[in-house]
Design a protein around this motif. Structure first.
Motif, PDB file in Angstrom:
ATOM      1  N   ALA A   1       0.825  -1.212   0.000  1.00 47.97           N
ATOM      2  CA  ALA A   1       0.000   0.000   0.000  1.00 47.97           C
ATOM      3  C   ALA A   1       0.862   1.266   0.000  1.00 47.97           C
ATOM      4  CB  ALA A   1      -0.939   0.004   1.201  1.00 47.97           C
ATOM      5  N   ASP A   2       2.081   1.153  -0.489  1.00 48.89           N
ATOM      6  CA  ASP A   2       2.995   2.298  -0.493  1.00 48.89           C
ATOM      7  C   ASP A   2       2.413   3.492  -1.236  1.00 48.89           C
ATOM      8  OD1 ASP A   2       5.971   3.271  -0.141  1.00 48.89           O
ATOM      9  OD2 ASP A   2       5.481   3.621  -2.260  1.00 48.89           O
ATOM     10  N   ASP A   3       1.563   3.235  -2.229  1.00 50.18           N
ATOM     11  CA  ASP A   3       0.967   4.325  -3.004  1.00 50.18           C
ATOM     12  C   ASP A   3      -0.209   4.981  -2.287  1.00 50.18           C
ATOM     13  OD1 ASP A   3      -0.538   2.018  -3.151  1.00 50.18           O
ATOM     14  OD2 ASP A   3      -1.239   2.392  -5.190  1.00 50.18           O
ATOM     15  N   GLN A   4      -0.574   4.461  -1.141  1.00 53.72           N
ATOM     16  CA  GLN A   4      -1.711   4.981  -0.380  1.00 53.72           C
ATOM     17  C   GLN A   4      -1.372   4.830   1.111  1.00 53.72           C
ATOM     18  OE1 GLN A   4      -5.443   2.873  -0.902  1.00 53.72           O
ATOM     19  NE2 GLN A   4      -6.478   4.742  -1.499  1.00 53.72           N
ATOM     20  N   PRO A   5      -0.416   5.615   1.628  1.00 52.14           N
ATOM     21  CA  PRO A   5       0.194   5.357   2.931  1.00 52.14           C
ATOM     22  C   PRO A   5      -0.682   5.711   4.130  1.00 52.14           C
ATOM     23  CG  PRO A   5       1.126   7.344   1.995  1.00 52.14           C
ATOM     24  CD  PRO A   5       0.217   6.767   0.939  1.00 52.14           C
ATOM     25  N   VAL A   6      -1.688   4.895   4.334  1.00 52.15           N
ATOM     26  CA  VAL A   6      -2.579   5.041   5.488  1.00 52.15           C
ATOM     27  C   VAL A   6      -2.608   3.697   6.212  1.00 52.15           C
ATOM     28  CG1 VAL A   6      -4.930   5.510   6.273  1.00 52.15           C
ATOM     29  CG2 VAL A   6      -3.996   6.745   4.297  1.00 52.15           C
ATOM     30  N   ALA A   7      -2.323   3.701   7.507  1.00 48.79           N
ATOM     31  CA  ALA A   7      -2.305   2.466   8.287  1.00 48.79           C
ATOM     32  C   ALA A   7      -3.284   2.584   9.449  1.00 48.79           C
ATOM     33  CB  ALA A   7      -0.902   2.191   8.820  1.00 48.79           C
ATOM     34  N   LYS A   8      -4.018   1.502   9.680  1.00 46.05           N
ATOM     35  CA  LYS A   8      -5.019   1.491  10.747  1.00 46.05           C
ATOM     36  C   LYS A   8      -5.018   0.123  11.421  1.00 46.05           C
ATOM     37  CE  LYS A   8      -8.969   3.079   9.497  1.00 46.05           C
ATOM     38  NZ  LYS A   8     -10.322   3.163   8.866  1.00 46.05           N
ATOM     39  N   ARG A   9      -4.875   0.125  12.737  1.00 49.61           N
ATOM     40  CA  ARG A   9      -4.961  -1.138  13.473  1.00 49.61           C
ATOM     41  C   ARG A   9      -6.429  -1.433  13.751  1.00 49.61           C
ATOM     42  NH1 ARG A   9      -1.518  -1.461  18.825  1.00 49.61           N
ATOM     43  NH2 ARG A   9      -3.292  -0.326  19.685  1.00 49.61           N
ATOM     44  N   LEU A  10      -6.907  -2.534  13.212  1.00 53.57           N
ATOM     45  CA  LEU A  10      -8.325  -2.886  13.330  1.00 53.57           C
ATOM     46  C   LEU A  10      -8.625  -3.728  14.562  1.00 53.57           C
ATOM     47  CD1 LEU A  10      -9.085  -3.843   9.605  1.00 53.57           C
ATOM     48  CD2 LEU A  10      -9.316  -1.610  10.708  1.00 53.57           C
ATOM     49  N   HIS A  11      -7.615  -4.424  15.068  1.00 58.79           N
ATOM     50  CA  HIS A  11      -7.843  -5.299  16.226  1.00 58.79           C
ATOM     51  C   HIS A  11      -6.517  -5.566  16.909  1.00 58.79           C
ATOM     52  CE1 HIS A  11      -9.808  -8.563  18.558  1.00 58.79           C
ATOM     53  NE2 HIS A  11      -8.591  -9.106  18.517  1.00 58.79           N
ATOM     54  N   MET A  12      -6.559  -5.686  18.246  1.00 59.48           N
ATOM     55  CA  MET A  12      -5.413  -6.181  19.001  1.00 59.48           C
ATOM     56  C   MET A  12      -5.918  -6.918  20.225  1.00 59.48           C
ATOM     57  SD  MET A  12      -1.998  -4.340  20.612  1.00 59.48           S
ATOM     58  CE  MET A  12      -2.833  -3.568  22.010  1.00 59.48           C
ATOM     59  N   SER A  13      -5.471  -8.142  20.398  1.00 64.33           N
ATOM     60  CA  SER A  13      -5.732  -8.912  21.608  1.00 64.33           C
ATOM     61  C   SER A  13      -4.546  -9.844  21.812  1.00 64.33           C
ATOM     62  CB  SER A  13      -7.055  -9.680  21.509  1.00 64.33           C
ATOM     63  OG  SER A  13      -7.058 -10.546  20.389  1.00 64.33           O
ATOM     64  N   PHE A  14      -4.534 -10.532  22.945  1.00 67.88           N
ATOM     65  CA  PHE A  14      -3.376 -11.361  23.283  1.00 67.88           C
ATOM     66  C   PHE A  14      -3.809 -12.733  23.778  1.00 67.88           C
ATOM     67  CE2 PHE A  14      -1.619  -7.146  23.461  1.00 67.88           C
ATOM     68  CZ  PHE A  14      -0.303  -7.299  23.030  1.00 67.88           C
ATOM     69  N   ARG A  15      -2.861 -13.660  23.638  1.00 69.99           N
ATOM     70  CA  ARG A  15      -3.012 -14.998  24.183  1.00 69.99           C
ATOM     71  C   ARG A  15      -1.686 -15.388  24.819  1.00 69.99           C
ATOM     72  NH1 ARG A  15      -6.318 -19.447  20.904  1.00 69.99           N
ATOM     73  NH2 ARG A  15      -6.721 -20.906  22.591  1.00 69.99           N
ATOM     74  N   TYR A  16      -1.747 -16.091  25.920  1.00 71.34           N
ATOM     75  CA  TYR A  16      -0.546 -16.580  26.602  1.00 71.34           C
ATOM     76  C   TYR A  16       0.396 -15.449  27.019  1.00 71.34           C
ATOM     77  CZ  TYR A  16      -2.239 -20.699  24.051  1.00 71.34           C
ATOM     78  OH  TYR A  16      -3.018 -21.686  23.513  1.00 71.34           O
ATOM     79  N   GLY A  17      -0.156 -14.262  27.230  1.00 65.74           N
ATOM     80  CA  GLY A  17       0.634 -13.140  27.742  1.00 65.74           C
ATOM     81  C   GLY A  17       1.415 -12.364  26.709  1.00 65.74           C
ATOM     82  N   SER A  18       1.759 -13.005  25.597  1.00 67.62           N
ATOM     83  CA  SER A  18       2.592 -12.292  24.624  1.00 67.62           C
ATOM     84  C   SER A  18       2.250 -12.584  23.168  1.00 67.62           C
ATOM     85  CB  SER A  18       4.081 -12.636  24.846  1.00 67.62           C
ATOM     86  OG  SER A  18       4.339 -13.996  24.559  1.00 67.62           O
ATOM     87  N   LEU A  19       1.547 -13.671  22.880  1.00 69.26           N
ATOM     88  CA  LEU A  19       1.214 -13.967  21.476  1.00 69.26           C
ATOM     89  C   LEU A  19       0.126 -12.990  21.023  1.00 69.26           C
ATOM     90  CD1 LEU A  19       1.671 -15.844  19.039  1.00 69.26           C
ATOM     91  CD2 LEU A  19      -0.178 -17.277  19.930  1.00 69.26           C
ATOM     92  N   SER A  20       0.506 -12.070  20.159  1.00 69.70           N
ATOM     93  CA  SER A  20      -0.420 -10.990  19.808  1.00 69.70           C
ATOM     94  C   SER A  20      -1.282 -11.352  18.613  1.00 69.70           C
ATOM     95  CB  SER A  20       0.342  -9.694  19.517  1.00 69.70           C
ATOM     96  OG  SER A  20       1.240  -9.861  18.459  1.00 69.70           O
ATOM     97  N   HIS A  21      -2.547 -10.979  18.727  1.00 72.11           N
ATOM     98  CA  HIS A  21      -3.507 -11.116  17.632  1.00 72.11           C
ATOM     99  C   HIS A  21      -3.789  -9.711  17.110  1.00 72.11           C
ATOM    100  CE1 HIS A  21      -5.188 -14.983  19.694  1.00 72.11           C
ATOM    101  NE2 HIS A  21      -4.116 -15.235  18.968  1.00 72.11           N
TER     102      HIS A  21
END
Length: 263
Positions: A235-255
């Motif tokens: 997406a270099d031609d359209q440089p917009v970034a958005k985090r849609l979700h974040m959660s965790f499992r086992y303390g550090s495995l990130s979703h």
């Protein structure tokens, strides 16, 4: 234009679970502007020194894990390939000077099908499978994604499947409530600031600039992190970034789910 996505594929157990993360994956197609013509997908579980582009008439399902419930090994995801898009992918990479070959024998590993099954359970969107090369510099991985950017204008969805934090040495298997270690949160928040600012220079230096980088991305294995760079580059031609979700499992495995470009 289709956006590109980075999606954490997490534990294979996600394939048979119902939780906040699987629900977020189920809803992803509703956030896209239209149904994709095809999905071009980098998986952390397909490592190759030269870029490979995979297509088959119907992909076999690879169960590349051990010690899980039998139910997981019975799952099949018979996605079709798309030879035309695969060949165009090869041509775009060749034009960018990337060594590449077409692979017509490898199936879809769980980095592919765990995610795809949540988004398109009927396996009715054609797939082009791509390998990753963790030995390249971050700038090179980003450039490979950038080379594929024209596919987005043809309703092709580009996905990088991996995990921003993936280190078995720091998993607490007793932590199943969704709690996260403080260092995990600090690393993810650094990423959030860096990606939303589209700061590719700092991202390329994440090993020295990001807090706890060697815990999050072990020096012996960055294969789960690098799909983020491929997806962002697309997406270099359209440089917009958005985090849609974040959660965790086992303390550090990130979703985490990241969208690059406008949907």
């Amino acid at each position: 234009m289709m956006p590109s996505l980075f999606i954490a594929h997490g534990s294979p157990m996600l394939a048979i679970e119902n939780n906040s993360y699987t629900q977020a994956l189920n809803q992803l197609p509703n956030l896209l502007p239209r149904r994709p013509r095809a999905i071009v997908m980098f998986s952390a579980h397909w490592e190759a020194f030269a870029q490979e582009v995979g297509t088959m008439e119907t992909f076999p399902t690879i169960h590349d894990f051990g010690g899980f419930p039998r139910e997981l090994y019975e799952i099949q995801y018979p996605a079709k390939g798309d030879r035309e898009i695969a060949e165009e992918t090869v041509s775009l990479l060749q034009a960018a000077g990337v060594p590449v070959s077409l692979n017509t024998s490898r199936g879809l590993d769980h980095g592919h099908w765990v995610v795809l099954r949540m988004m398109y359970p009927n396996a009715d969107v054609p797939v082009v499978a791509l390998s990753v090369n963790p030995n390249l510099k971050p700038e090179q991985q980003y450039a490979i994604g950038k080379a594929l950017s024209p596919l987005r204008a043809k309703d092709v969805l580009i996905i990088g499947s991996g995990s921003t934090i993936h280190n078995f040495s720091y998993l607490d298997m007793r932590e199943t409530s969704g709690g996260a270690f403080e260092w995990s949160l600090e690393f993810e928040e650094w990423l959030n600031r860096t990606l939303t600012a589209w700061n590719v220079a700092d991202l390329a230096e994440y090993r020295t600039l990001a807090p706890h980088a060697d815990k999050a991305v072990p020096v012996y294995g960055s294969e789960h992190f690098v799909p983020l760079l491929y997806a962002m580059g697309a997406a270099d031609d359209q440089p917009v970034a958005k985090r849609l979700h974040m959660s965790f499992r086992y303390g550090s495995l990130s979703h985490t789910i990241w969208q690059f470009g406008e949907a």
